[in-house]
Design an enzyme around this catalytic site. Structure first.
Site, mmCIF file in Angstrom:
data_model
loop_
_atom_site.group_PDB
_atom_site.id
_atom_site.type_symbol
_atom_site.label_atom_id
_atom_site.label_comp_id
_atom_site.label_asym_id
_atom_site.label_seq_id
_atom_site.Cartn_x
_atom_site.Cartn_y
_atom_site.Cartn_z
ATOM 1 N N VAL A 50 0.851 -1.070 -0.001
ATOM 2 C CA VAL A 50 -0.016 -0.030 -0.071
ATOM 3 C C VAL A 50 0.759 1.165 -0.073
ATOM 4 O O VAL A 50 2.014 1.211 0.651
ATOM 5 C CB VAL A 50 -0.948 -0.068 1.293
ATOM 6 N N CYS A 51 0.572 2.211 -0.920
ATOM 7 C CA CYS A 51 1.297 3.496 -0.824
ATOM 8 C C CYS A 51 2.814 3.196 -1.164
ATOM 9 O O CYS A 51 3.108 2.349 -1.903
ATOM 10 C CB CYS A 51 0.913 4.112 0.396
ATOM 11 N N THR A 52 3.775 3.669 -0.545
ATOM 12 C CA THR A 52 4.899 3.660 -0.652
ATOM 13 C C THR A 52 5.662 2.396 0.054
ATOM 14 O O THR A 52 7.181 2.259 0.099
ATOM 15 C CB THR A 52 5.908 4.759 0.110
ATOM 16 N N THR B 236 2.906 3.125 -6.884
ATOM 17 C CA THR B 236 3.051 3.663 -5.666
ATOM 18 C C THR B 236 2.206 5.244 -5.630
ATOM 19 O O THR B 236 1.702 5.499 -6.572
ATOM 20 C CB THR B 236 4.338 3.715 -5.321
#
Length: 324
Positions: free
Chosen positions: A107-109, A127
């Site tokens: 998730v995300c970074t 990302t």
């Protein structure tokens, strides 16, 4: 049905919603089943088993240390400020243990951590929009897709920033347990069943610069609210009370796009929402979005999305809820 274990990796500076969003989805899916044991078992672990502090200030207490964690079905790596500095120990653990999981999720970074461990090499990934360039620069073997909110490539799934983790988790629940379970969870969490994975991280309005001058900002808002109107350069220039030539130059200079390109993107986005959220026919949608004819809308969809409106609706419109 065998229970699927979801192991969420915790670390200092984790984004709390990257953890709790997917966790709520997976746990909610289990609660929808007649036999909750056939759903998911969500567990968390940090390197040494110690509590970690999230960027929001929340303290998260893991279930155990990563060294003691069982091999999960789904290994989930969240993002947050804590993914920025190098962490050789966590990277080494992921490199050694990531391939043992049946499914890898970020998730995300969190995608940066997977890439550092070599787990995204030769794969498509995404990302948070602000870190797509960094991911591509630091890991040239990763095919970075900056636009989608999540990307699936075999057993590896990566998502964009924060709330996109919920969209990805719902997609995984739909894949594992069926659309009805995913829809029930989405209703309970008061979110869409899921935004399509290929949906852009930004709406047109967020992705495009806002004009500095008030007349141009008003025109941008007018376009968004009236996609079926005459949105030619002449008509828009008249609304801004400046000459068409000056309007076209100023609009592109201040928004980064020509008026025609901006209008095209707004109309496609509006048509997508109508196809996803209403039962209006393709002809009705085409008129409501200013295309005039279904064929004109079809050409616009093929150009922008690579698929026709009818196929887009088939793939992405949620099924109607069953009567209570």
């Amino acid at each position: 049905m065998e229970q699927r274990t979801v192991l969420v990796v915790l670390f200092e500076g984790v984004q709390s919603l990257d953890v709790t969003g997917p966790a709520e989805v997976f746990t909610g899916a289990s609660n929808c089943l007649d036999d909750p044991g056939a759903g998911y078992l969500v567990r968390t672990a940090s390197l040494d088993g110690s509590p970690v502090r999230a960027t929001s200030g929340l303290t998260l207490v893991p279930d155990f240390a990563l060294a003691d964690a069982p091999v999960p079905h789904t290994l989930l790596v969240p993002g947050g400020e804590g993914t920025r500095p190098p962490d050789p120990e966590l990277t080494g653990w992921l490199r050694a243990n990531g391939p043992r999981a049946e499914r890898l999720v970020s998730v995300c970074t969190g995608a940066l951590r997977l890439a550092e461990a070599g787990l995204l090499e030769g794969r498509r990934a995404t990302t948070h929009w602000a870190y797509c360039d960094k991911l591509a620069k630091d890991h040239p073997g990763v095919e970075v897709e900056p636009d989608p909110i999540f990307v699936r490539d075999g057993p590896v799934a990566t998502s964009a920033g924060v709330t996109a983790g919920i969209d990805l988790a719902l997609a995984l629940v739909e894949e594992d347990l069926g659309r009805e379970v995913a829809l029930t969870v989405a209703r309970y969490l008061v979110v869409f069943l899921r935004r399509p994975g290929n949906q852009a991280q930004f709406s047109v309005q967020l992705a495009t610069q806002t004009a500095r001058r008030e007349p141009l900002r008003e025109v941008q808002q007018w376009i968004t609210e009236h996609p079926a109107e005459d949105l030619s350069v002449d008509a828009l220039a008249a609304r801004a009370r400046i000459s068409p030539r000056h309007f076209a130059r100023a609009f592109q200079a201040e928004t980064g796009q020509t008026p025609g390109k901006y209008v095209e993107r707004v109309r496609v986005e509006h048509a997508r929402r109508l196809l996803e959220d209403t039962s209006d026919g393709v002809e009705e949608v085409s008129r409501a979005c200013g295309y005039g004819t279904p064929e004109a809308m079809r050409r616009a969809f093929l150009k922008a999305l690579g698929t026709a409106p009818a196929e887009y609706r088939r793939r992405f419109r949620p099924v109607p809820a069953r009567p209570e």
